[in-house]
Design an enzyme around this catalytic site. Sequence first.
Site, short mmCIF file in Angstrom:
data_model
loop_
_atom_site.label_atom_id
_atom_site.label_comp_id
_atom_site.label_asym_id
_atom_site.label_seq_id
_atom_site.Cartn_x
_atom_site.Cartn_y
_atom_site.Cartn_z
N GLN A 280 2.00 -4.81 2.76
CA GLN A 280 0.71 -5.34 2.32
C GLN A 280 0.69 -6.86 2.49
OE1 GLN A 280 -2.04 -3.60 1.42
NE2 GLN A 280 -0.92 -1.74 1.98
N SER A 281 0.70 -7.29 3.74
CA SER A 281 0.79 -8.72 4.03
C SER A 281 -0.46 -9.49 3.64
CB SER A 281 1.09 -8.95 5.51
OG SER A 281 -0.02 -8.58 6.32
N ASP B 170 3.73 6.12 4.83
CA ASP B 170 2.95 4.90 4.97
C ASP B 170 1.58 5.18 4.34
OD1 ASP B 170 2.19 2.30 6.13
OD2 ASP B 170 0.93 3.53 7.42
N ARG B 171 0.91 4.13 3.89
CA ARG B 171 -0.38 4.33 3.23
C ARG B 171 -1.56 4.24 4.19
NH1 ARG B 171 -2.88 0.10 -1.00
NH2 ARG B 171 -3.81 -0.61 0.97
N ASP B 172 -1.83 3.04 4.70
CA ASP B 172 -3.03 2.80 5.50
C ASP B 172 -2.88 3.39 6.90
OD1 ASP B 172 -3.95 1.28 3.31
OD2 ASP B 172 -2.87 -0.48 4.07
N TYR C 198 -6.97 -4.86 5.78
CA TYR C 198 -6.75 -5.60 4.54
C TYR C 198 -7.54 -4.99 3.36
CZ TYR C 198 -4.47 -9.11 7.44
OH TYR C 198 -3.63 -9.75 8.30
N ARG D 53 9.82 -6.04 4.12
CA ARG D 53 8.78 -5.68 5.08
C ARG D 53 9.33 -4.70 6.09
NH1 ARG D 53 3.82 -7.19 7.07
NH2 ARG D 53 3.55 -7.03 9.32
N LYS D 54 8.74 -3.50 6.15
CA LYS D 54 9.21 -2.53 7.14
C LYS D 54 9.16 -3.15 8.54
CE LYS D 54 6.03 0.40 5.87
NZ LYS D 54 5.12 1.56 5.88
#
Length: 200
Positions: free
Chosen positions: A56-57, A12-14, A23, A104-105
């Site tokens: 990344q919603s 995962d990134r963030d 965001y 979307r995970k």
Amino acid sequence: MPLAAIDTVLLDRDGTLIEECHYLCDPDAVRLIPAVTAPMARLCQLGVRFFLVSNQSGIGRGIFREADLARVQARLTELLAAQGITLAGAAFCPHAPEEDCRCRKPAPGQWEALDQEHGLDPGSTLVVGDKISDVAFGRSQGCMTALVRTGHGEAHAKRLGLPPLAGDLMALPAHPQWPDLQASSLAAVLKALLAAREER
């Protein structure tokens, strides 16, 4: 699955690879989680592949654009390259939750995209993230999973009812919703993986 068998890591990134920033759309705000780069660089040298899988919603919600995501990704790539690290690939979901998409995970779309392009073996893959959705995403594919306590990890560990973390890394008993490991940070996971790989 022993850590020594892992040759692919989906990150995962963030809140996992980089500091949580709500965001994130400003490349100047990208900050790597401390102590990640040294073990990650060495694992790359040993042939371990690293991929990003990230929801990344903010794009689907109209908060930022795909061009902003690309600029953030370029900055992350630059920071990693300066430490001798190259990502093998990345997948992102740009949709808002209500769009009910397949990518979307914890839905499998990001896994399927990377598998089609790069070939993934769940038996040698570790999925690391700071949310329940990351754990469920990895478990649904039969991968080893790790929840880190950075980012949203503390809150999600409580929601899962995980025991208090003893030390920096802790193996967990089998449970239908729990990860295989919980850790203080991605650095702790990578250091354990590096130690396991170097002992082979």
